[in-house]
Design an enzyme around this catalytic site. Structure first.
Site, PDB file in Angstrom:
ATOM      1  N   LYS A 219       0.990  -1.224  -0.064  1.00  0.00           N
ATOM      2  CA  LYS A 219      -0.195   0.000   0.227  1.00  0.00           C
ATOM      3  C   LYS A 219       0.893   1.376  -0.286  1.00  0.00           C
ATOM      4  O   LYS A 219       1.473   1.554   0.959  1.00  0.00           O
ATOM      5  CB  LYS A 219      -0.828   0.049   1.274  1.00  0.00           C
ATOM      6  CG  LYS A 219      -1.887   1.166   1.247  1.00  0.00           C
ATOM      7  CD  LYS A 219      -2.808   1.108   2.300  1.00  0.00           C
ATOM      8  CE  LYS A 219      -4.019   2.113   2.217  1.00  0.00           C
ATOM      9  NZ  LYS A 219      -3.817   3.550   1.894  1.00  0.00           N
ATOM     10  N   ARG A 224      -3.156   8.617  -5.685  1.00  0.00           N
ATOM     11  CA  ARG A 224      -3.572   7.556  -6.718  1.00  0.00           C
ATOM     12  C   ARG A 224      -3.624   8.414  -8.150  1.00  0.00           C
ATOM     13  O   ARG A 224      -4.176   9.389  -8.129  1.00  0.00           O
ATOM     14  CB  ARG A 224      -5.005   7.230  -6.230  1.00  0.00           C
ATOM     15  CG  ARG A 224      -5.712   6.494  -7.047  1.00  0.00           C
ATOM     16  CD  ARG A 224      -5.237   4.723  -6.728  1.00  0.00           C
ATOM     17  NE  ARG A 224      -5.981   4.038  -7.291  1.00  0.00           N
ATOM     18  CZ  ARG A 224      -7.012   3.182  -6.570  1.00  0.00           C
ATOM     19  NH1 ARG A 224      -7.697   3.585  -5.453  1.00  0.00           N
ATOM     20  NH2 ARG A 224      -7.846   2.184  -7.447  1.00  0.00           N
ATOM     21  N   ARG A 239      -7.582  10.972  -8.235  1.00  0.00           N
ATOM     22  CA  ARG A 239      -8.631  10.139  -7.681  1.00  0.00           C
ATOM     23  C   ARG A 239      -9.881  11.040  -7.651  1.00  0.00           C
ATOM     24  O   ARG A 239     -11.158  10.224  -7.670  1.00  0.00           O
ATOM     25  CB  ARG A 239      -8.455   9.850  -6.255  1.00  0.00           C
ATOM     26  CG  ARG A 239      -9.337   9.266  -5.388  1.00  0.00           C
ATOM     27  CD  ARG A 239      -8.894   8.995  -3.951  1.00  0.00           C
ATOM     28  NE  ARG A 239      -9.516   8.754  -2.817  1.00  0.00           N
ATOM     29  CZ  ARG A 239      -9.517   8.045  -1.708  1.00  0.00           C
ATOM     30  NH1 ARG A 239      -8.459   7.515  -1.379  1.00  0.00           N
ATOM     31  NH2 ARG A 239     -10.247   7.902  -0.799  1.00  0.00           N
ATOM     32  N   GLU A 269      -0.227   4.580  -8.474  1.00  0.00           N
ATOM     33  CA  GLU A 269       0.223   5.511  -7.352  1.00  0.00           C
ATOM     34  C   GLU A 269       1.364   6.006  -7.366  1.00  0.00           C
ATOM     35  O   GLU A 269       2.105   5.456  -8.009  1.00  0.00           O
ATOM     36  CB  GLU A 269      -0.004   4.589  -5.915  1.00  0.00           C
ATOM     37  CG  GLU A 269       0.119   5.511  -4.827  1.00  0.00           C
ATOM     38  CD  GLU A 269      -0.925   5.736  -3.994  1.00  0.00           C
ATOM     39  OE1 GLU A 269      -2.367   5.579  -4.429  1.00  0.00           O
ATOM     40  OE2 GLU A 269      -0.909   6.236  -2.745  1.00  0.00           O
ATOM     41  N   PHE A 309      -0.563  -0.770 -10.703  1.00  0.00           N
ATOM     42  CA  PHE A 309      -1.237  -1.957 -10.226  1.00  0.00           C
ATOM     43  C   PHE A 309      -2.436  -2.570 -10.886  1.00  0.00           C
ATOM     44  O   PHE A 309      -3.113  -3.721 -10.469  1.00  0.00           O
ATOM     45  CB  PHE A 309      -1.395  -1.938  -8.733  1.00  0.00           C
ATOM     46  CG  PHE A 309      -2.079  -0.830  -8.274  1.00  0.00           C
ATOM     47  CD1 PHE A 309      -3.385  -0.530  -8.487  1.00  0.00           C
ATOM     48  CD2 PHE A 309      -1.539   0.193  -7.351  1.00  0.00           C
ATOM     49  CE1 PHE A 309      -4.186   0.450  -7.878  1.00  0.00           C
ATOM     50  CE2 PHE A 309      -2.109   1.277  -6.884  1.00  0.00           C
ATOM     51  CZ  PHE A 309      -3.582   1.523  -7.308  1.00  0.00           C
TER      52      PHE A 309
HETATM   53  P1  AMP Z   1      -7.385   4.888   1.962  1.00  0.00           P
HETATM   54  O1  AMP Z   1      -6.904   6.248   1.334  1.00  0.00           O
HETATM   55  O2  AMP Z   1      -6.608   4.627   3.319  1.00  0.00           O
HETATM   56  O3  AMP Z   1      -8.821   4.609   1.647  1.00  0.00           O
HETATM   57  O4  AMP Z   1      -6.749   3.599   0.885  1.00  0.00           O
HETATM   58  C1  AMP Z   1      -6.890   3.521  -0.268  1.00  0.00           C
HETATM   59  C2  AMP Z   1      -6.011   4.354  -1.245  1.00  0.00           C
HETATM   60  O5  AMP Z   1      -4.762   3.566  -1.105  1.00  0.00           O
HETATM   61  C3  AMP Z   1      -6.043   4.024  -2.540  1.00  0.00           C
HETATM   62  O6  AMP Z   1      -6.994   5.145  -2.876  1.00  0.00           O
HETATM   63  C4  AMP Z   1      -4.946   4.274  -3.352  1.00  0.00           C
HETATM   64  O7  AMP Z   1      -4.331   5.683  -3.544  1.00  0.00           O
HETATM   65  C5  AMP Z   1      -3.925   3.735  -2.253  1.00  0.00           C
HETATM   66  N1  AMP Z   1      -3.231   2.729  -2.556  1.00  0.00           N
HETATM   67  C6  AMP Z   1      -1.677   2.546  -2.310  1.00  0.00           C
HETATM   68  N2  AMP Z   1      -1.433   1.178  -2.580  1.00  0.00           N
HETATM   69  C7  AMP Z   1      -2.672   0.628  -3.344  1.00  0.00           C
HETATM   70  C8  AMP Z   1      -2.476  -0.612  -4.062  1.00  0.00           C
HETATM   71  N3  AMP Z   1      -1.653  -1.456  -4.229  1.00  0.00           N
HETATM   72  N4  AMP Z   1      -3.765  -0.742  -4.626  1.00  0.00           N
HETATM   73  C9  AMP Z   1      -4.953   0.154  -4.431  1.00  0.00           C
HETATM   74  N5  AMP Z   1      -4.622   1.042  -3.995  1.00  0.00           N
HETATM   75  C10 AMP Z   1      -3.373   1.564  -3.195  1.00  0.00           C
END
Ligand code: AMP
Length: 525
Positions: A219, A224, A239, A269, A309
């Site tokens: 992650k 994004r 995003r 990302e 990814f």
């Molecule tokens: P969150 O912002 O905590 O809701 O986490 C989702 C975000 O994680 C996504 O919008 C991406 O920006 C980020 N992200 C980072 N690495 C990945 C990955 N390998 N696959 C999907 N999302 C990812």
């Protein structure tokens, strides 16, 4: 026939006059059915008071002073007396949104004057509301989608999905009225809302939730991006679907030549890295992405690294209905290895744990687990993608406890956890947990809590804030439920901190700061 502003104003008035959702949906779908697809498109932007969608989402900047000058000054005589059509209004708004610099205010006043001259009282009222962006007739995006469902006979879930795909309400309504909604598909250079992940406790849970086998990826702690590519043409969207191509020339460069495909839509990302290739703190990535001037210079100092990814489209074919596994194979076949996010497909929690440790060591936030059988659902946060972050901990004090049920009957087992609110000097609740203690510890806690009881409630006891515990949690969320405004997700007690006094627990300010750092950042661009 061309849709007139008069009928549109009548519709708005009727919408305002009823508070029934069903009645609004019926009014909307009847109106939209009665106009051409092109007019329906315009009407849908205007209904949502979206002057900002005029001219490629650029805000329509018409200040109140310009509007009032147009309203109250004497206009030049106009020759056109015919009632205004929706399209004319739309084109006027559009031309105003592209006006810049000296003389633009004058031009705006005169455009507005000629609009107002051709409006009756009601029409003028609604033009003013459109200009202010506040329609106050109770129609929002969700209601428009219901109207589209009612008008086309498609079910609401399908309409929502197409909405995420198109990310353009006008386009959606136009297709609906033209009877072409069934053919709506992902299009190059039209960004779609990215699929999102749900929180999950740990790698073991992710494997279980995905049926015994899942794919883990790091992650990344960055921003994004969705990349649309056709030959030499590359556009980069965030995003929130803003086009940031000009700000990320290094990302565009990295992608150029790294792709063996004629056209593609890729999901990934970006994060700023230092000379050693280490990921920089999120704030640096934001600073870099936010920068619009001297971009090439800043890109030298703070280069961005790109990880891809997912793939949503390849050479004319939309792939969002293919499984993750298949998309991943397609992606691997066309992208150079150094841009590809590594992944581990496993059913073994220990292997996954090792992958998590390595990801964190490399400066990433944790892992995302992706169900190999899942399709890509734009804009959705669901259990098909699960984010796993190494737990963080806070020291909190117990201020109340609830009697347990079932196996925990007779014990005080659900603890209300509080942090220090430095402003009031008191403690404020940020969550509850019954997780993390052994049976002996529950027994011990029950006795201790009863000895510091300050009151009884129907569910348990309130206590003097004396017992400090360390809790692990996965996320700090905003919560209307607690006065503090925050809630810890998946809180579990990791230690009883007999060595700490309540004055030493974490503060509300720290909680707020942690929340800001981690969980609001992604929504900004
Ligand atoms: P969150 O912002 O905590 O809701 O986490 C989702 C975000 O994680 C996504 O919008 C991406 O920006 C980020 N992200 C980072 N690495 C990945 C990955 N390998 N696959 C999907 N999302 C990812």
């Amino acid at each position: 026939m061309k849709a007139g502003l008069r009928e549109f104003a009548e519709l708005c008035k009727a919408l305002e006059a009823t508070s029934s959702r069903n009645a609004k949906v019926a009014l909307l779908s009847k109106y939209l059915k009665g106009v051409s697809p092109e007019d329906a498109e315009i009407a849908s932007y205007l209904l949502l008071g979206l002057p900002s969608d005029v001219e490629g989402r650029r805000p329509l900047s018409v200040g109140w002073s310009t509007i009032s000058e147009a309203l109250y000054s004497r206009p030049a005589a106009t020759l056109i007396q015919e009632p205004l059509t929706l399209r004319e209004l739309w084109l006027s708004l559009k031309s105003m949104s592209s006006l810049r610099g000296a003389g633009s205010r004058r031009r705006k006043v005169s455009i507005l004057q000629s609009l107002f001259q051709r409006c009756g009282v009601d029409e003028r009222e609604w033009v003013l509301r459109i200009l202010s962006g506040e329609m106050r007739h109770g129609v929002n995006h969700g209601l428009m989608l219901e109207a589209v469902a009612s008008l086309t006979g498609f079910d609401l879930d399908y309409v929502r999905r197409v909405d995420m795909l198109l990310s353009d309400i006008g386009e959606l309504v136009r297709l609906a009225v033209a009877g072409e909604l069934g053919r709506a598909d992902l299009k190059l250079f039209h960004p779609v809302r990215p699929m999102l992940a749900e929180m999950c406790n740990d790698v073991g849970e992710a494997i279980k939730l995905h049926g015994g086998l899942t794919s883990f990826e790091p992650k990344y702690d960055g921003v994004r991006v969705q990349l649309h590519v056709e030959g030499q043409r590359i556009r980069v969207f965030t995003r929130r679907l803003s086009d940031i191509t000009e700000r990320v020339p290094d990302v565009v460069e990295a992608l150029r030549g790294a792709l063996r495909a004629g056209s593609a839509v890729l999901d990934g990302e970006v994060a700023a890295i230092n000379e050693a290739g280490k990921v920089m703190p999120f704030q640096d990535t934001m600073r870099r992405i936010g920068r619009e001037r001297d971009v090439d210079e800043v890109a030298q100092l703070l280069p961005l690294r790109l990880w891809i990814f997912d793939i949503l489209y390849l050479d004319g074919e939309a792939l969002i209905d293919k499984t993750y596994e298949e998309r991943r194979h397609r992606l691997e076949a066309i992208i150079s290895q150094d841009l590809l996010a590594p992944r581990l497909s496993t059913s073994n929690p220990e292997e996954a744990e090792e992958f998590l440790r390595r990801a964190v060591w490399e400066g990433h936030e944790g892992l995302v687990a992706k169900d190999p059988r899942s399709v890509y659902t734009p804009g959705r946060r669901g259990a098909k993608w699960l984010k796993i972050k190494p737990a963080e901990t806070l020291d909190v004090v117990i201020v109340a406890a609830e009697w347990g049920h079932g196996r925990r009957r007779g014990w005080l087992s659900n603890y209300h956890l509080a942090v220090l609110d430095e402003k009031t000097g008191g403690f404020t609740v940020v969550g509850k947990t019954f997780k993390g203690l052994t049976d002996e510890e529950f027994q011990y806690m029950t006795e201790r809590l009863l000895s510091i009881k300050t009151g009884e409630t129907e569910w348990g006891v309130t206590v003097r804030p004396e017992i400090v515990v360390e809790v692990a949690y996965n996320e700090i969320q905003r919560s209307p439920h607690y006065e503090s405004g925050f809630a810890l997700r998946f809180a579990r007690i990791t230690r009883i901190r007999s060595d700490k006094t309540p004055a030493e627990v974490d503060t509300l300010t720290r909680l707020r700061m942690l929340h800001e750092q981690k969980f609001e950042k992604k929504g900004r661009i």
